[in-house]
Design a protein around this motif. Structure first.
Motif, mmCIF file in Angstrom:
data_model
loop_
_atom_site.group_PDB
_atom_site.id
_atom_site.type_symbol
_atom_site.label_atom_id
_atom_site.label_comp_id
_atom_site.label_asym_id
_atom_site.label_seq_id
_atom_site.Cartn_x
_atom_site.Cartn_y
_atom_site.Cartn_z
ATOM 1 N N ALA A 140 -10.168 -2.615 -1.498
ATOM 2 C CA ALA A 140 -9.546 -1.546 -2.271
ATOM 3 C C ALA A 140 -10.530 -1.094 -3.341
ATOM 4 O O ALA A 140 -10.759 -1.803 -4.320
ATOM 5 C CB ALA A 140 -8.252 -2.028 -2.916
ATOM 6 N N GLY A 141 -11.106 0.096 -3.149
ATOM 7 C CA GLY A 141 -12.147 0.531 -4.066
ATOM 8 C C GLY A 141 -13.326 -0.418 -3.977
ATOM 9 O O GLY A 141 -13.843 -0.706 -2.897
ATOM 10 N N ASN A 142 -13.731 -0.958 -5.128
ATOM 11 C CA ASN A 142 -14.833 -1.927 -5.136
ATOM 12 C C ASN A 142 -14.334 -3.363 -5.240
ATOM 13 O O ASN A 142 -15.098 -4.271 -5.552
ATOM 14 C CB ASN A 142 -15.790 -1.623 -6.293
ATOM 15 N N GLN A 143 -13.028 -3.563 -4.975
ATOM 16 C CA GLN A 143 -12.444 -4.903 -5.057
ATOM 17 C C GLN A 143 -12.048 -5.407 -3.664
ATOM 18 O O GLN A 143 -11.514 -4.654 -2.857
ATOM 19 C CB GLN A 143 -11.206 -4.908 -5.951
ATOM 20 N N MET B 257 0.839 -1.196 0.000
ATOM 21 C CA MET B 257 0.000 0.000 0.000
ATOM 22 C C MET B 257 0.872 1.244 0.000
ATOM 23 O O MET B 257 1.641 1.472 0.930
ATOM 24 C CB MET B 257 -0.924 -0.011 1.220
ATOM 25 N N GLY B 258 0.773 2.032 -1.086
ATOM 26 C CA GLY B 258 1.539 3.274 -1.182
ATOM 27 C C GLY B 258 2.462 3.271 -2.377
ATOM 28 O O GLY B 258 3.160 2.285 -2.621
ATOM 29 N N GLU C 238 6.538 -6.906 -15.615
ATOM 30 C CA GLU C 238 7.185 -7.941 -14.801
ATOM 31 C C GLU C 238 6.194 -8.700 -13.926
ATOM 32 O O GLU C 238 6.580 -9.637 -13.227
ATOM 33 C CB GLU C 238 8.283 -7.314 -13.936
ATOM 34 N N GLY C 239 4.931 -8.270 -13.931
ATOM 35 C CA GLY C 239 3.926 -9.012 -13.182
ATOM 36 C C GLY C 239 3.350 -8.317 -11.974
ATOM 37 O O GLY C 239 2.528 -8.906 -11.254
ATOM 38 N N VAL C 240 3.758 -7.075 -11.710
ATOM 39 C CA VAL C 240 3.182 -6.334 -10.589
ATOM 40 C C VAL C 240 1.788 -5.854 -10.987
ATOM 41 O O VAL C 240 1.616 -5.200 -12.014
ATOM 42 C CB VAL C 240 4.054 -5.127 -10.195
ATOM 43 N N ARG C 241 0.809 -6.172 -10.169
ATOM 44 C CA ARG C 241 -0.543 -5.684 -10.400
ATOM 45 C C ARG C 241 -0.670 -4.333 -9.717
ATOM 46 O O ARG C 241 -0.477 -4.213 -8.506
ATOM 47 C CB ARG C 241 -1.564 -6.667 -9.819
ATOM 48 N N ILE C 242 -0.991 -3.286 -10.475
ATOM 49 C CA ILE C 242 -1.040 -1.924 -9.939
ATOM 50 C C ILE C 242 -2.463 -1.398 -10.012
ATOM 51 O O ILE C 242 -3.082 -1.380 -11.079
ATOM 52 C CB ILE C 242 -0.084 -0.985 -10.708
ATOM 53 N N LEU C 243 -2.979 -0.970 -8.856
ATOM 54 C CA LEU C 243 -4.299 -0.357 -8.773
ATOM 55 C C LEU C 243 -4.119 1.103 -8.391
ATOM 56 O O LEU C 243 -3.690 1.414 -7.275
ATOM 57 C CB LEU C 243 -5.172 -1.069 -7.732
ATOM 58 N N THR C 244 -4.394 2.017 -9.322
ATOM 59 C CA THR C 244 -4.249 3.442 -9.054
ATOM 60 C C THR C 244 -5.614 4.053 -8.753
ATOM 61 O O THR C 244 -6.655 3.474 -9.076
ATOM 62 C CB THR C 244 -3.617 4.161 -10.250
ATOM 63 N N ALA C 245 -5.586 5.247 -8.136
ATOM 64 C CA ALA C 245 -6.817 5.947 -7.753
ATOM 65 C C ALA C 245 -7.745 5.011 -6.981
ATOM 66 O O ALA C 245 -8.956 4.991 -7.186
ATOM 67 C CB ALA C 245 -7.516 6.525 -8.988
ATOM 68 N N THR D 265 0.475 -7.080 -5.366
ATOM 69 C CA THR D 265 -0.491 -6.068 -5.788
ATOM 70 C C THR D 265 -0.098 -4.752 -5.131
ATOM 71 O O THR D 265 0.014 -4.669 -3.907
ATOM 72 C CB THR D 265 -1.920 -6.444 -5.367
ATOM 73 N N LEU D 266 0.144 -3.738 -5.948
ATOM 74 C CA LEU D 266 0.527 -2.409 -5.465
ATOM 75 C C LEU D 266 -0.697 -1.501 -5.555
ATOM 76 O O LEU D 266 -1.235 -1.273 -6.642
ATOM 77 C CB LEU D 266 1.675 -1.843 -6.305
ATOM 78 N N ILE D 267 -1.135 -0.989 -4.403
ATOM 79 C CA ILE D 267 -2.331 -0.146 -4.347
ATOM 80 C C ILE D 267 -1.913 1.295 -4.064
ATOM 81 O O ILE D 267 -1.231 1.572 -3.070
ATOM 82 C CB ILE D 267 -3.305 -0.635 -3.259
ATOM 83 N N VAL D 268 -2.330 2.197 -4.946
ATOM 84 C CA VAL D 268 -1.937 3.600 -4.868
ATOM 85 C C VAL D 268 -3.191 4.471 -4.783
ATOM 86 O O VAL D 268 -4.116 4.305 -5.579
ATOM 87 C CB VAL D 268 -1.097 4.008 -6.094
ATOM 88 N N ARG D 269 -3.197 5.380 -3.840
ATOM 89 C CA ARG D 269 -4.358 6.265 -3.661
ATOM 90 C C ARG D 269 -4.466 7.308 -4.767
ATOM 91 O O ARG D 269 -5.553 7.710 -5.159
ATOM 92 C CB ARG D 269 -4.253 6.955 -2.293
ATOM 93 N N HIS D 270 -3.313 7.741 -5.285
ATOM 94 C CA HIS D 270 -3.303 8.771 -6.326
ATOM 95 C C HIS D 270 -3.644 8.151 -7.688
ATOM 96 O O HIS D 270 -3.691 6.926 -7.842
ATOM 97 C CB HIS D 270 -1.935 9.445 -6.392
ATOM 98 N N SER D 271 -3.814 9.017 -8.675
ATOM 99 C CA SER D 271 -4.183 8.545 -10.015
ATOM 100 C C SER D 271 -3.027 7.838 -10.704
ATOM 101 O O SER D 271 -3.227 7.169 -11.717
ATOM 102 C CB SER D 271 -4.657 9.720 -10.877
#
Length: 468
Positions: A247-250, A175-176, A223-230, A196-202
């Motif tokens: 995270a969001g609706n997930q 997270m971050g 490389e396989g990192v799942r990134i969730l932005t905003a 899974t990398l979760i980012v609050r910003h866009s």
């Protein structure tokens, strides 16, 4: 009043030890106060060492044309190699070296006391000094998320024992999107973990230009990192031994959570308010001389806040130390100080981004040259990257950002150019070794010629007309 020292450094960071060594070069009487069992280099160097080892493993995997199998990763051997790097570097700043230079190293936890004079009390001693320098370490920012404390998490400060464990969790939510989060996401992925990398910003690294962060994000996702932005995280639960992150609706199932939401100064225990040192939003109020609201207390590095870049912290330490020992006339100027994020490809910047330059100057020129045209990049098969240079219409360089291999090395040329207020025509005078990654400078200069930012001198134009 009896003065015990010229400067007392309240340390716990690399900048603190650097400042102590520097003070001895100025023939100052200096004391360095650090907390017992203070870990400095392990936390500082481990991500960088792991990045290098991860890159080596990635190259070996590419050659073997095989995916990384988590069960084959010998984490004990990897961490042993990391410890060797840390130990070798730590020796240069060891207590024995400090003592040999004349530094009075005091191990203990203390605080300021304002009586008739300003003192720092530690181990039942009152340390009196002409001035004091805050060079403490930082602590992680812990966001207020429902269920986070009850579920449990790790930070970059306490991740090392986990990496040494026999049963390393395989699924991680990070997270971050600060530099440490990006580094750790890539490291974990390269050693076969699911991330899974979760980012609050866009987008990740929101302070940088969008074109720059898109390159980094694309490399991580490839490389396989799942990134969730905003994607804000609203709740964390533990159900039947598994952690669930909303995270969001997930709802994401994971084994462990790593927080990389930034760092904040660790100053709570120092009793600074009692001696008139003010803060605003958990940051010290400082002037350009790195002087706090108490004129005899200065600060540098993690004690100030922001991203933890050791070279910037050491730069601040030198400025603050000179002001504390001599007449306070030195001011910080970050415009020519580079920094880097050691992901792969590396990201390095000095000076202004394009957005910052347009806000500050209005009319600017931006030159972009991509690494795919650099022969050395083609030979080493690392063609992902760009060199972006921001110029005033006069040709003066006000900012540069490089994404690509050796970006952390190449950026120093532009740092010197900005410090000396050079124009792009000076870069054009370089004759880089061929083949080398420095060829990118020559290619940027060609773009400057094409944009008419570099023009022949009046004398050259006159002689050209005369020859006709």
């Amino acid at each position: 009043m009896t003065i015990d020292y010229d400067v007392v450094i309240i340390g716990g960071s690399l900048a603190g030890r650097y400042a102590a060594i520097l003070a001895t070069q100025f023939e100052a009487k200096v004391a360095l106060v650090e907390s017992p069992q203070q870990e400095i280099f392990a936390h500082l160097l481990t991500p960088y060492a792991l990045t290098c080892l991860g890159k080596l493993r990635q190259q070996c995997s590419d050659i073997a044309l095989g995916a990384v199998n988590t069960s084959t990763v010998q984490w004990a051997e990897i961490m042993q190699g990391v410890k060797g790097v840390v130990a070798n570097t730590e020796e240069q700043y060891s207590p024995a070296v400090l003592a040999a230079l004349g530094v009075d190293l005091i191990s203990g936890i203390g605080q300021f006391e304002h009586t008739s004079t300003l003192t720092f009390n530690v181990n039942r001693r009152q340390l009196r000094s002409r001035n004091f320098l805050l060079a403490t370490n930082s602590r992680p920012v812990i966001p207020h998320i429902e269920g986070l404390e009850a579920t449990g998490y790790y930070t970059t400060s306490d991740i090392l024992p986990v990496l040494n464990s026999a049963n390393l969790p395989t699924r991680w939510v990070i997270m971050g999107g600060d530099p440490s989060g990006i580094q750790m996401a890539q490291i974990f992925t390269r050693f076969g973990l699911d991330v899974t990398l979760i980012v609050r910003h866009s987008r990740i690294l929101p302070q940088e230009d969008p074109e720059i962060t898109q390159l980094i994000q694309a490399a991580l996702e490839a490389e396989g990192v799942r990134i969730l932005t905003a994607t804000p995280v609203s709740q964390i639960k533990q159900i039947q031994g598994k952690k669930w992150v909303q995270a969001g609706n997930q709802a994401i199932e994971t084994d462990e959570i790593l927080l990389c939401a930034g760092q904040q100064p660790d100053l709570v225990h120092l009793n600074l308010e009692a001696v008139g040192v003010r803060s605003h939003r958990n940051r010290l109020v400082l002037n350009a001389k790195l002087q706090t609201t108490h004129p005899r207390i200065y600060a540098c590095g993690d004690a100030i806040g922001g991203y933890s870049f050791p070279n910037i912290a050491n730069y601040e330490a030198a400025i603050a130390l000179k002001n504390s020992l001599f007449f306070p006339r030195h001011r910080v100027d970050y415009s020519s100080i580079p920094w880097a994020v050691f992901c792969d490809p590396q990201l390095a910047r000095v000076g202004l981004t394009e957005r910052q330059a347009r806000r500050g100057y209005g009319d600017v020129v931006v030159l972009r040259q991509y690494f795919k045209s650099v022969t050395a990049a083609q030979l080493e098969m690392v063609t992902t990257g760009v060199c972006q240079v921001v110029l005033l219409p006069t040709g003066e360089i006000v900012g540069a950002t490089i994404v690509g291999s050796y970006a952390a090395e190449l950026i120093h040329v532009f740092g010197l150019a900005i410090a000396q207020r050079m124009k792009i025509d000076k870069i054009a005078q370089l004759a880089p070794v061929y083949p080398s990654f420095a060829e990118i400078f020559e290619q940027v200069a060609i773009l400057a010629y094409q944009s008419h930012l570099i023009r022949p001198s009046i004398l050259d134009r006159f002689l050209s007309l005369w020859r006709r």
